[in-house]
Design an enzyme around this catalytic site. Structure first.
Site, PDB file in Angstrom:
ATOM      1  N   HIS A 163      -3.982  -1.151  -8.606  1.00 37.60           N
ATOM      2  CA  HIS A 163      -3.924  -1.823  -7.305  1.00 37.60           C
ATOM      3  C   HIS A 163      -4.823  -1.103  -6.318  1.00 37.60           C
ATOM      4  O   HIS A 163      -4.793   0.110  -6.217  1.00 37.60           O
ATOM      5  CB  HIS A 163      -2.490  -1.824  -6.763  1.00 37.60           C
ATOM      6  CG  HIS A 163      -1.635  -2.907  -7.341  1.00 37.60           C
ATOM      7  ND1 HIS A 163      -0.549  -3.428  -6.703  1.00 37.60           N
ATOM      8  CD2 HIS A 163      -1.732  -3.574  -8.511  1.00 37.60           C
ATOM      9  CE1 HIS A 163       0.001  -4.382  -7.446  1.00 37.60           C
ATOM     10  NE2 HIS A 163      -0.700  -4.480  -8.557  1.00 37.60           N
TER      11      HIS A 163
ATOM     12  N   TYR B 117       5.145  -4.676   1.853  1.00 40.61           N
ATOM     13  CA  TYR B 117       6.179  -3.912   2.571  1.00 40.61           C
ATOM     14  C   TYR B 117       6.429  -4.653   3.884  1.00 40.61           C
ATOM     15  O   TYR B 117       5.507  -4.797   4.680  1.00 40.61           O
ATOM     16  CB  TYR B 117       5.700  -2.494   2.880  1.00 40.61           C
ATOM     17  CG  TYR B 117       5.577  -1.591   1.664  1.00 40.61           C
ATOM     18  CD1 TYR B 117       4.416  -1.564   0.892  1.00 40.61           C
ATOM     19  CD2 TYR B 117       6.627  -0.749   1.303  1.00 40.61           C
ATOM     20  CE1 TYR B 117       4.303  -0.721  -0.215  1.00 40.61           C
ATOM     21  CE2 TYR B 117       6.522   0.102   0.198  1.00 40.61           C
ATOM     22  CZ  TYR B 117       5.362   0.110  -0.557  1.00 40.61           C
ATOM     23  OH  TYR B 117       5.249   0.945  -1.644  1.00 40.61           O
TER      24      TYR B 117
ATOM     25  N   PRO C 111      12.705   6.009  -1.247  1.00 42.02           N
ATOM     26  CA  PRO C 111      11.729   5.348  -2.123  1.00 42.02           C
ATOM     27  C   PRO C 111      10.547   4.679  -1.420  1.00 42.02           C
ATOM     28  O   PRO C 111       9.593   4.285  -2.088  1.00 42.02           O
ATOM     29  CB  PRO C 111      12.564   4.301  -2.866  1.00 42.02           C
ATOM     30  CG  PRO C 111      13.727   4.042  -1.983  1.00 42.02           C
ATOM     31  CD  PRO C 111      14.016   5.324  -1.271  1.00 42.02           C
TER      32      PRO C 111
ATOM     33  N   LYS D 102       7.148   7.970  -3.863  1.00 35.93           N
ATOM     34  CA  LYS D 102       6.645   9.320  -4.130  1.00 35.93           C
ATOM     35  C   LYS D 102       7.473  10.119  -5.139  1.00 35.93           C
ATOM     36  O   LYS D 102       7.015  11.161  -5.617  1.00 35.93           O
ATOM     37  CB  LYS D 102       6.581  10.121  -2.817  1.00 35.93           C
ATOM     38  CG  LYS D 102       5.518   9.619  -1.848  1.00 35.93           C
ATOM     39  CD  LYS D 102       4.135   9.871  -2.384  1.00 35.93           C
ATOM     40  CE  LYS D 102       3.075   9.130  -1.635  1.00 35.93           C
ATOM     41  NZ  LYS D 102       2.011   8.598  -2.490  1.00 35.93           N
TER      42      LYS D 102
ATOM     43  N   TYR E  18      -0.646   7.352   0.764  1.00 32.11           N
ATOM     44  CA  TYR E  18      -0.104   6.416  -0.222  1.00 32.11           C
ATOM     45  C   TYR E  18      -0.706   6.671  -1.605  1.00 32.11           C
ATOM     46  O   TYR E  18       0.005   6.678  -2.613  1.00 32.11           O
ATOM     47  CB  TYR E  18      -0.350   4.964   0.221  1.00 32.11           C
ATOM     48  CG  TYR E  18       0.474   3.972  -0.566  1.00 32.11           C
ATOM     49  CD1 TYR E  18       1.732   3.586  -0.123  1.00 32.11           C
ATOM     50  CD2 TYR E  18      -0.004   3.442  -1.763  1.00 32.11           C
ATOM     51  CE1 TYR E  18       2.509   2.703  -0.859  1.00 32.11           C
ATOM     52  CE2 TYR E  18       0.772   2.556  -2.505  1.00 32.11           C
ATOM     53  CZ  TYR E  18       2.028   2.187  -2.051  1.00 32.11           C
ATOM     54  OH  TYR E  18       2.791   1.321  -2.790  1.00 32.11           O
TER      55      TYR E  18
HETATM   56  C1  PHB Z   1       9.092  -0.401  -7.245  1.00 30.74           C
HETATM   57  O1  PHB Z   1       8.273  -1.120  -7.829  1.00 30.74           O
HETATM   58  O2  PHB Z   1      10.236  -0.244  -7.691  1.00 30.74           O
HETATM   59  C2  PHB Z   1       8.699   0.280  -5.990  1.00 30.74           C
HETATM   60  C3  PHB Z   1       7.412   0.136  -5.541  1.00 30.74           C
HETATM   61  C4  PHB Z   1       7.013   0.738  -4.357  1.00 30.74           C
HETATM   62  C5  PHB Z   1       7.921   1.486  -3.634  1.00 30.74           C
HETATM   63  C6  PHB Z   1       9.224   1.647  -4.092  1.00 30.74           C
HETATM   64  C7  PHB Z   1       9.617   1.026  -5.270  1.00 30.74           C
HETATM   65  O3  PHB Z   1       7.539   2.050  -2.469  1.00 30.74           O
END
Ligand code: PHB
Ligand code: APR
Length: 394
Positions: free
Chosen positions: A76, A205, A297, A301, A389
């Site tokens: 990505h 997000y 989460p 990280k 990130y």
């Molecule tokens: C996930 O795919 O479970 C996931 C992806 C990004 C995040 C947290 C969890 O920031």
């Protein structure tokens, strides 16, 4: 004790941290035995985040465990931030001079590492009970456990505590020798896994007045979605329909319209916590991964930090055996913690920016909206997000 064994490094815990450490040590010609309290099915049953930083991708490659990730993982180059009814792309690749992340689930990482270890015939004791750590403040550490009713003692040069937040390793450190730092967030994440195509080809997000939402994925046909929920909520209280309705409400109209829903394969609630234990080494015991630190989460990280720890630890142990140098061992805790605190800061900041807190209120919401507006329109601010990130260097 009715049985003894010996190895160079005893690894407690066969999660991603312990397994990756074992694989990196094997590449360096250092012996290890992993002692894990559960069976492999249990370890694989836990669903966790799925975004790998370049550093983690490189370590999996170096360990010889990168082939399936390279074939099936999804590179990505951006993420989307959704607020005020619209999405804004953060060009991770462009802003960081060509770095990308790999979307590949932790379950798959763990499975690949387990298979690699089994194929190489490296020893792992699953379903070890009453695991205890001894002598790591002196020259002769050991790990004791029972297995199938018999008692064992594994003598070793070093112990790597890779046994997660609830493990025995951190608890074995004498009281007073550890300093801990903690923040518990007043909400959780309700996550759903479904065999449906992802709503967008990049992660979304979303900051919404009803609470945070995240659209992620595991493959082109499997999605992972989350909505912020209250800390005392229960997954059983959420029907699939209620989950999809709530997710849709927290997305922009185009994403809400495009969302493909289906039956959930898994539904669970995870609490959010920031936690660090300092230092990460006591004599011949090293803590790595969730045993030493937890991040919320947001930003994914956790696994990446664990991989960074064991990357540094494997290098330090290799230097000890090959070069007779303890510089890496002596610097392990400080080096890890610097990186850990930076990731803690980023995860805390991203969590604070995207979630609805009890105290957020109308003013707080305006502050979040203004910061998000600044973030997506200022190259400096977008770059700061992007470089954190994709991950800071090891
Ligand atoms: C996930 O795919 O479970 C996931 C992806 C990004 C995040 C947290 C969890 O920031
Ligand atoms: N004895 C032996 N094994 C133990 C013990 C014990 N007393 N206590 C826990 N374990 C095992 C657990 O069963 C688990 O398999 O240690 C393992 C720890 O694995 P994780 O909790 O996954 O921790 P870690 O390997 O550090 O993984 C890093 O990445 O995405 C993040 O937080 C997420 O798990 C994640 C992490």
């Amino acid at each position: 004790m009715n049985s003894f064994g010996k190895t160079q490094v005893a690894i407690v815990g066969a999660g991603p941290a312990g397994l990756l450490l074992g694989a990196l040590l094997a590449k360096a010609g250092v012996e290890s035995v992993i002692v894990e309290q559960h069976d492999s099915g249990y370890v694989l049953g836990r669903i966790r985040a799925g975004v790998l930083e370049q550093v983690t991708v490189d370590l999996l490659d170096a360990a010889g465990a990168g082939a399936r990730m390279r074939a099936e993982g999804l590179p990505h180059q951006g993420i989307e931030l959704c607020f005020g009814g619209a999405r804004h792309r953060i060009d991770l690749h462009g802003l960081t001079g060509g770095t990308q992340v790999m979307v590949y689930g932790q379950t798959e990482v763990t499975r690949d590492l387990m298979q690699l270890r089994a194929a190489a015939g490296l020893p792992t004791v699953y379903e070890a009970r009453q695991v205890s750590l001894h002598g790591f403040d002196g020259a002769r550490p050991s790990v004791r456990y029972t297995h199938g009713g018999a008692a064992y003692e594994l003598h070793c040069d070093f112990i790597a505590g890779c046994d997660g937040y609830h493990g025995v390793s951190r608890q074995s450190v004498p009281a007073g020798a550890l300093k801990t730092f903690e923040r518990v967030y007043p909400f959780g994440w309700l996550g759903v896994l479904s065999e449906t195509p992802p709503v967008s080809h990049e992660l979304i997000y979303s900051n919404h007045e009803r609470g945070f939402a995240l659209c992620s994925m595991r493959s082109a046909s499997r999605s992972r979605y989350y909505v912020q929920c209250s800390s005392d909520d229960k997954a059983e209280r959420w029907s699939d329909d209620a989950f999809w309705d709530e997710l849709r409400r927290r997305l922009d109209p185009a994403a809400a319209e495009a969302l493909v829903t289906g039956p959930s394969i898994e539904k669970s609630i995870a609490p959010l916590r920031s936690f660090v234990a300092e230092p990460m080494r006591f004599g011949r015991l090293f803590l790595a991964g969730d045993a030493a630190h937890i991040v919320p989460p947001t930003g994914a990280k956790g696994l990446n930090l664990a991989a960074g720890d064991v990357g540094l630890l494997a290098r330090a142990l290799e230097e000890h055996y090959r070069d007779k140098s303890d510089a890496g061992i002596d610097g392990y805790s400080e080096r890890c913690l610097r990186r850990v605190w930076r990731a803690e800061r980023f995860s805390w900041w991203f969590t604070s920016l995207m979630h609805k807190f009890p105290e957020t209120g109308a003013f707080g919401q305006k502050m979040q909206a203004a910061e998000l507006d600044y973030l997506v329109h200022s190259q400096a601010a977008s770059t700061a997000l992007a470089e954190n990130y994709v991950g800071l260097p090891l």
